[in-house]
Scaffold this active site. Sequence first.
Site, PDB file in Angstrom:
ATOM      1  N   LYS A  92      29.598  40.560  39.526  1.00 44.45           N
ATOM      2  CA  LYS A  92      31.020  40.634  39.212  1.00 44.45           C
ATOM      3  C   LYS A  92      31.594  39.222  39.094  1.00 44.45           C
ATOM      4  CE  LYS A  92      35.262  42.838  41.013  1.00 44.45           C
ATOM      5  NZ  LYS A  92      35.800  43.653  42.136  1.00 44.45           N
ATOM      6  N   SER A 217      38.604  47.600  40.475  1.00 43.89           N
ATOM      7  CA  SER A 217      38.408  46.301  39.825  1.00 43.89           C
ATOM      8  C   SER A 217      36.964  46.020  39.451  1.00 43.89           C
ATOM      9  CB  SER A 217      38.949  45.166  40.704  1.00 43.89           C
ATOM     10  OG  SER A 217      38.118  44.920  41.813  1.00 43.89           O
ATOM     11  N   SER A 241      37.692  49.249  45.247  1.00 46.63           N
ATOM     12  CA  SER A 241      37.175  48.668  44.007  1.00 46.63           C
ATOM     13  C   SER A 241      35.668  48.735  43.828  1.00 46.63           C
ATOM     14  CB  SER A 241      37.649  47.220  43.872  1.00 46.63           C
ATOM     15  OG  SER A 241      39.008  47.206  43.484  1.00 46.63           O
TER      16      SER A 241
END
Length: 542
Positions: A92, A217, A241
């Site tokens: 990420k 997210s 998330s």
Amino acid sequence: MFQTINTSTSSEFTIEEATVNEIQTAFINHKLTSKELVHFYINQIEKLNPTYKAVIEINPDALDQAEKADQERKANNPKARLGLHGIPVLIKDNIATKDKLNTTAGSYALLDSVVRRDAGVVKKLRESGAIILGKASLSEWAYFRSSSAPSGWNARTKQAVIMNSIKTKNGYSHTDLSVQASLSAWAYFRSSLAPSGCVSALQAVNPYLATMGPCGSSTGSAIAVATNMVTVSLGTETNGSILCPSNACSVVGIKPTVGLTSRSGVIPISPRQDTVGPICRTVTDAVYVLDAIVGFDEYDVEATQNALKYIPEDGYLKHLNSHGLEGKRLGVMRAYPYFGFGNDTKTLNKFEKHFAILRQAGATLIENLEINNFSHIISLFKGESLLLSAEFKIAINDYLKELVDSPVRSLADVITFNNKFANLELLEQYPQDLFLEAENTNGIGKLEEEALMNLTKASKDGFEKLMKENKLDALVMPYSHGSTVLAIGGYPGIIVPAGYDENGGPYGICFGGLKGSEPTLIEIAYGFEQATKFRKPPPVKE
């Protein structure tokens, strides 16, 4: 249609949907090399990413890392026996990598910033022999810039669109494409060549149902794994998330106990709630990643030191027990929001078959549970946003000051940058209200201390008391509905695919437990997965 890769032998190996174990077996049997695997995933990204917006950058050194892994395997290097050796991982884009990749949380404000070192979890991945394939897209600033931005949107997704057009026009190779993005980003993306009027095209897309948001997210991490752009990925969670995008994209997500995995080098929101965990297609693959990334980190000393007591001496893999549900006591809250199903009859009816499966596999379901003074406990949750704003300002300022080089050194600088480059950051469409709220805080004062005390009380008098008094191994929750309860107390959770609705939209089932209960949660999640095997690949368009 699944794709296969030809090797020097007459046999073929199907990469799509292959697990870590299956890939490692293919390595051993000389049906696949790490270099071939990386090539396959780069091709997948180039084919699918223009639609799904799951990847921001490809690592220009990924093929070199793959060749090194292949050489180590040929040389019988002991490292080659590790589970993730030679396996590509997408990281990420709020997790630092000390290489040619950017670490930006999806924002132009951090483009070309220079991190001091690999994030703690990335360091452990490299030590395990994993290949850093690239950076996964995300909701910008881990969904903590704008309350009105859609899930899966970040400004730098525009860059990925432009890079694709650069390759089409000029014929760059995979590596050239990545280097081009890294070296000329500032000049190019500030220029008049940047396209406009394509806001809707810049949001990540759920591969199962385009009208269903990817949620949370860690959107790129979940979408990339679901669509076979990568084997496994890393996400981060402050509140939902990892669990929410895993639920929406029919994959497995593990939200570890806070401190079990290091947060050093991770662009922060709240050190009190932030955690890093795997997003994969199977529980087994997620456990391989968890095994690799847990443990002490000198740059996140207090949290990782405190969590060492939770890590089994011989790791988590032994808890992959197909009979893991036998004898487990599972709580089902039928009347309380935040803690599970609330009064949602439709959801309860949808999950009745799951309750039956859990019972058939040997679990005992404890229902009709009561939470004393529930209304008061829920009222204590209201302090979370206030506390997160104050914690974010402190933590992000510390992170930015530690960078070797950066265009911005404080939250105030980022706000100024966004105002200056409002067109790039789509500030008119997605105002930076969460940033402004955080900037207006003044540290941890009386109100914040009261909020912290209330959240601690809510956790102890709510979730912890519920679990301990009823001797529960886990609380069963639909979708990712229990994420707030798990977040404010730093508790772990595992979500597993549980089916698809009438429109084809995925949904998952979440098992949450007390701090350090990952071994038990793994047994439960794996037992459910093996008893059901609900997950199916998305209907990816060729």
